[in-house]
Scaffold this active site. Structure first.
Site, mmCIF file in Angstrom:
data_model
loop_
_atom_site.group_PDB
_atom_site.id
_atom_site.type_symbol
_atom_site.label_atom_id
_atom_site.label_comp_id
_atom_site.label_asym_id
_atom_site.label_seq_id
_atom_site.Cartn_x
_atom_site.Cartn_y
_atom_site.Cartn_z
ATOM 1 N N GLU A 9 -3.765 7.528 -3.802
ATOM 2 C CA GLU A 9 -3.522 6.216 -3.203
ATOM 3 C C GLU A 9 -3.288 5.157 -4.274
ATOM 4 O OE1 GLU A 9 -6.088 4.931 0.418
ATOM 5 O OE2 GLU A 9 -6.926 3.888 -1.309
ATOM 6 N N TYR A 15 0.846 -1.191 0.000
ATOM 7 C CA TYR A 15 0.000 0.000 0.000
ATOM 8 C C TYR A 15 0.882 1.241 0.000
ATOM 9 C CZ TYR A 15 -3.067 3.719 1.585
ATOM 10 O OH TYR A 15 -3.745 4.907 1.668
#
Ligand code: GDP
Ligand code: MN
Length: 379
Positions: free
Chosen positions: A189, A101
């Site tokens: 993101e 991530y």
């Protein structure tokens, strides 16, 4: 304003972040053609503005163009969290080694952007944050200095990323930071950022949330807005220049001024109720705007009572009252309503509402109590 995955990934790609080859399709036949063009296996990815598409069955792996067409037919017929799927991204399938991530957002307390990474990619970061917070690393970025290479390396080290990928990772982190700054985003993101079986980093998913208040200086980005994906209430609110945020409670609130709207919500909460929305009609709102605002509140089926809290300054209470009455002529409703109007032309405003049998209140607390009681069926 949220961008779609394919839009976000294209912006990432412009800053040197590697993304899978692929294009968007509106029909299953198009999806098949794209899959043929790509050759080999492909992924069919629903483009809707919610997370967790994978879990909902909106991300499917196709072995060949026939399968791509079949799966696209299925996915294009789906609804995910209430949103109908109108387009799919057909991407070359990646051979995933592991998923990480990488994201950046504003840390209001620190008053600076914070870049966040985790070796636990592919799942929602909020989940990781609550189940295993030690697996999340953060670096705060001084906006005057930008992201420093050592900061990116610290993130790489904390994830125990293979050494061979560090340089590449630094480039991606820089690209993500640059995208975030250049677009005036509030969130950017990549989840997952994958290490492929052949050892390369690849952004498989992308999410960008833009700051609506900065859109005026990004005409190109403002055009990316997908009107199909907006809730009708949001579209209405934008059209009339209302600040509206839907919440989960039962008491619809119409207030002038953001600060007063916050205070109103606080008082409702404090007295045991739950606001259904934040709604600021702004200063000097005319009857038409007030009517639009009430229409938006009444369209929310959770709403059990409505509370008006108007402080008349530039906004005139009689004008607001006229707007309320105008809206009520258009939208018939039995919902109990309480109005607290003070300030400019309050007598005229109150008289107009009293003549129409509307409940009025002398103070904010009084109004909130009455609205809460009405929502709980005690009026
Ligand atoms: P989200 O569920 O909305 O976050 O959608 P993602 O794009 O993140 O996809 C969810 C999951 O599907 C990823 O974490 C991967 O595990 C898987 N996935 C997505 N694209 C591919 C791909 O090209 N190949 C493979 N094998 N899996 C993929
Ligand atoms: Mn994802």
């Amino acid at each position: 304003m949220k961008l779609h995955e394919y839009q976000s990934k294209q912006l990432f790609s412009k800053r040197g972040i590697r993304i899978p080859r692929g294009r968007v399709a509106m029909t299953a036949a198009e999806a098949r053609a794209i899959a043929e063009e790509l050759g080999g296996r492909s992924v069919i990815k629903s483009q809707v503005l919610v997370g967790g598409r994978g879990k909902a069955g909106g991300i499917r792996l196709a072995n060949n163009p026939e399968e791509a067409e079949e799966l696209a037919t299925e996915v294009l017929g789906m609804e995910i969290k209430g949103l109908p799927v109108r387009k799919v991204l057909v991407d070359e399938a990646a051979e995933i080694g592991s998923e990480i991530y990488l994201g950046i957002t504003n840390d209001r307390m620190a008053r600076s952007p914070v870049m966040i990474s985790s070796a636990e990619g592919g799942v929602e970061i909020e989940e990781v944050a609550s189940s295993s917070p030690e697996k999340i690393a953060r670096v705060w970025i001084d906006p005057l200095l930008g992201l420093r290479d050592y900061q990116a390396r610290n993130l790489a080290a904390s994830m125990e990323l293979p050494r061979d990928n560090w340089r590449e990772f630094e480039g991606i982190a820089r690209g993500l930071y640059e995208t975030y700054v250049a677009t005036d985003a509030s969130l950017a993101e990549i989840n997952p950022l994958v290490i492929t079986k052949s050892g390369e980093l690849l952004a498989l998913d992308g999410k960008i949330v833009l700051d609506d208040n900065a859109l005026y200086r990004h005409a190109d980005l403002a055009e990316l807005r997908d009107l199909d994906e907006e809730a009708p209430s949001e579209r209405e609110a934008r059209k009339y220049g209302l600040s509206y945020v839907k919440l989960e409670g039962e008491i619809g609130c119409m207030v002038n001024g953001a600060g007063l709207a916050m205070a109103t919500m606080d008082v409702i909460k404090h007295l045991g109720g739950a606001p259904a929305n934040f709604l600021d009609i702004g200063g000097g709102a005319g009857a038409e705007k007030v009517a639009a605002a009430l229409g938006i509140i009444l369209a929310d089926h959770n709403v059990k009572s409505v509370m008006f809290n108007i402080f008349g300054g530039i906004t005139r209470c009689d004008e607001v009252a006229r707007g309320i009455l105008m809206a009520l002529r258009e939208v018939r409703t039995d919902l109990p309503m309480v109005a607290r109007l003070v300030g400019t032309n309050e007598e005229e405003g109150r008289k107009l509402l009293a003549d129409a049998d509307m409940n009025t209140a002398a103070s904010l607390v009084d109004a909130a109590r009455k609205a809460i009681a009405a929502a709980q069926g005690e009026s």
